[in-house]
Design an enzyme around this catalytic site. Sequence first.
Site, PDB file in Angstrom:
ATOM      1  N   ASP A 356       0.876  -1.165   0.000  1.00 53.47           N
ATOM      2  CA  ASP A 356       0.000   0.000   0.000  1.00 53.47           C
ATOM      3  C   ASP A 356       0.919   1.222   0.000  1.00 53.47           C
ATOM      4  O   ASP A 356       2.089   1.104   0.324  1.00 53.47           O
ATOM      5  CB  ASP A 356      -0.838  -0.084   1.286  1.00 53.47           C
ATOM      6  CG  ASP A 356      -1.470   1.233   1.651  1.00 53.47           C
ATOM      7  OD1 ASP A 356      -2.176   1.784   0.805  1.00 53.47           O
ATOM      8  OD2 ASP A 356      -1.269   1.691   2.790  1.00 53.47           O
TER       9      ASP A 356
HETATM   10  P1  ADP Z   1      -3.642   4.799  -0.138  1.00 53.28           P
HETATM   11  O1  ADP Z   1      -3.317   4.365   1.261  1.00 53.28           O
HETATM   12  O2  ADP Z   1      -3.010   3.969  -1.169  1.00 53.28           O
HETATM   13  O3  ADP Z   1      -3.419   6.276  -0.370  1.00 53.28           O
HETATM   14  P2  ADP Z   1      -6.465   4.954   0.491  1.00 53.28           P
HETATM   15  O4  ADP Z   1      -7.522   4.026   0.067  1.00 53.28           O
HETATM   16  O5  ADP Z   1      -6.139   5.088   1.913  1.00 53.28           O
HETATM   17  O6  ADP Z   1      -5.191   4.555  -0.355  1.00 53.28           O
HETATM   18  O7  ADP Z   1      -6.850   6.397  -0.032  1.00 53.28           O
HETATM   19  C1  ADP Z   1      -6.968   6.648  -1.384  1.00 53.28           C
HETATM   20  C2  ADP Z   1      -7.018   8.107  -1.686  1.00 53.28           C
HETATM   21  O8  ADP Z   1      -8.273   8.631  -1.324  1.00 53.28           O
HETATM   22  C3  ADP Z   1      -6.015   8.931  -0.933  1.00 53.28           C
HETATM   23  O9  ADP Z   1      -4.776   8.953  -1.575  1.00 53.28           O
HETATM   24  C4  ADP Z   1      -6.664  10.285  -0.909  1.00 53.28           C
HETATM   25  O10 ADP Z   1      -6.414  10.965  -2.131  1.00 53.28           O
HETATM   26  C5  ADP Z   1      -8.136   9.972  -0.861  1.00 53.28           C
HETATM   27  N1  ADP Z   1      -8.678  10.050   0.483  1.00 53.28           N
HETATM   28  C6  ADP Z   1      -9.018   9.031   1.297  1.00 53.28           C
HETATM   29  N2  ADP Z   1      -9.503   9.460   2.458  1.00 53.28           N
HETATM   30  C7  ADP Z   1      -9.469  10.817   2.387  1.00 53.28           C
HETATM   31  C8  ADP Z   1      -9.843  11.875   3.275  1.00 53.28           C
HETATM   32  N3  ADP Z   1     -10.347  11.640   4.481  1.00 53.28           N
HETATM   33  N4  ADP Z   1      -9.673  13.130   2.848  1.00 53.28           N
HETATM   34  C9  ADP Z   1      -9.160  13.384   1.636  1.00 53.28           C
HETATM   35  N5  ADP Z   1      -8.800  12.446   0.763  1.00 53.28           N
HETATM   36  C10 ADP Z   1      -8.949  11.179   1.117  1.00 53.28           C
HETATM   37 MG    MG Z   2      -3.291   3.370   3.395  1.00 57.88          MG
END
Ligand code: ADP
Ligand code: MG
Length: 659
Positions: A356
């Site tokens: 990840d």
């Molecule tokens: P990763 O850990 O690979 O970044 P996630 O699934 O945790 O993947 O998140 C994917 C994307 O979604 C993040 O990179 C971000 O751009 C967006 N994102 C997720 N949660 C939030 C949040 N609470 N506020 C803003 N952007 C978010």
């Molecule tokens: Mg993550």
Amino acid sequence: MCYIKNMADLHGDSPHEHEHDFGISCDDCIGEAAEAPGIKPWYREPRVVFLIAAAVVTAIGLTLDWLLPGVFAKAVLGLAIILGVVYPARAAWDSLLKKTLTINTLLIAATTGALALDLWEEAATLVVVFSLGGVLETYAVERARTSLKQLVDLTPREAHVIRGGVETLVAVEDIGVGEFVHVRPGERVPLDGRVAAGVSSVDQAPITGESIPVFKKPGDAVFAGSINQKGSLEIEVSSLSKDTTLAKVIQSVEEHQAHKSTYQRFGERFGRIYTPAMFVVALSVMTLPPLLTGAPFTDWLYRGLVVLVVSCSCGIALSVPVAVVSAIASAARRGVLFKGGAYLELLSGVKNIVFDKTGTLTYGEPIVTEIIPFQSIPEKRLLALAGAIESRSEHPVAGAIMAAAKERSVEPAPSTNWRSIPGLGARAVIDGKTYHAGNQKLIEAHNISLSPAESALKRLDEAGQTLVFVTEGDDLIGLIAVADTVRESAAATMRDLKAAGINRVMMLTGDNEATAKHIALEVGLDDYRAGLLPDDKAGIIVNLISEFGPVAMVGDGVNDAPALAASTVGIAMGAAGSDIAVETGDVALMSDDLSRLPFILNLSRRTVSIIRFNIGAALAVVAVLVSLALLGRIDLVPGLLINEIAAFFIILNSLRLLA
Ligand code: ADP
Ligand code: MG
């Protein structure tokens, strides 16, 4: 010399709780030690005392028999036999009542047979060597088991609680969440909590495996079991003693018997069939040739006895659980938690590792680098809105926005109806209007026009930053750029993994293409996929497995649960301090140190190769000895000794994994 039923025996559970799992029980050695509360010094174990007495009397008897053979020598040997069989006979009787055959039944049968043939010296030697083997093996297993128990002993039983301004020593079980405890220099931290006052370095190695003490100041989290160095700390307790990170680790390790490796299952199945089968073989050797061919009865009775004695190697049955427990304990000491022997085996076959991004390859502590409002909204207003939307989200990106607001003394706007949208962003209602903050996918899902952001996007796209779009209803009102740093150890870890024979390292991220590409280059990944939702990640892993074989997924557990579950081995990072991470994942890295990955990969491979070698060696020894016995080419005592020595070395070989 003994058979182990299952992993419960290695954990010191009462053997009787599990007695129906497995036909062969092991009351002779493991059971005894397991029932005793704690381990007594060896010279106080009645079993050992009887054994020593039997050995001394046997030595006297053998000397007498050599100097002046006769009734007197036999009487002394007889006494030795009686001393030696007290414990085995008791255990054999118990197991007979349970209708199981154990190694003790075997010992009693073999001794009776030897006496029937008037072989007093052999009978006495048999009893002593057999029991000695059992005792030595108990201690070998005990070694592996105590290294797990040492984990439990890490937390103090009492702590100095500050109640009404006075410090009192109280048992940790009686300390509640929110109370304050005082940890003096050199003491262990009694419970998980946060520093309320004082500064000090704390050695967290027992929990996270980090070798360098970590500096703690007010507000920082500390874990039960870590060692306070020179300063004095006042800690606000955040969990009950049964819920500390360390308690969870121990609980997980103990539950690991539910996930057995194929080798463990083999060992158990083997044990269940093996002893009865060998009884049948030995009985056939004793009776069939004389009955069918009229060969001399005593000759075949003797050969049958030798078969019985040389076949009772517990090398096979014991070496597997000892290897698994040793490897798990050795990983736990370095801050890596395996939730079962099965995962050691699965990890040893992994050729592809998927990471990840946020929190795994990067530190997951992003900072806001730019705030770009559209439609002439003031910058502070945009931050107040974004702060309100993110106020309930646990995503690292949300943390960055909250921190930026705090830094600029911006109060989040009053809001309601917060919701986080995994992999996309978050939303909230402010003044009756719906606001979103999230990535481009989220904007596209709501059909919101990106046109106000066009020029900003062109400029930011190449920089490898995460872009958070803020919307009010159907309008894009601003853009917040967030940058996260790649972990220092990431690139080196990828090189080490490649050197260890991993074919492909890959990243799956929910972030945008540009950021993903930037990081993939910097870290040296073979491949990446961007713009994914948590479920997409799981789907990709399923495909990877069918195409390339076993895949390990490394994630920080926040919203990677589906991917961790879909992978062959799910590895959760930074488990100390995060409840979810300890629970998700088959393997948990307590620290967030990526460089543990090559270590656990090598450990798993070493474990599997030691187990394979041991099973092969034990089977080979038994096969050779049994063949020699059938041919009448080996005597009782040499056969017995070779068998015991081989079993002992096989177990020592497993114990090497502790080092
Ligand atoms: P990763 O850990 O690979 O970044 P996630 O699934 O945790 O993947 O998140 C994917 C994307 O979604 C993040 O990179 C971000 O751009 C967006 N994102 C997720 N949660 C939030 C949040 N609470 N506020 C803003 N952007 C978010
Ligand atoms: Mg993550």
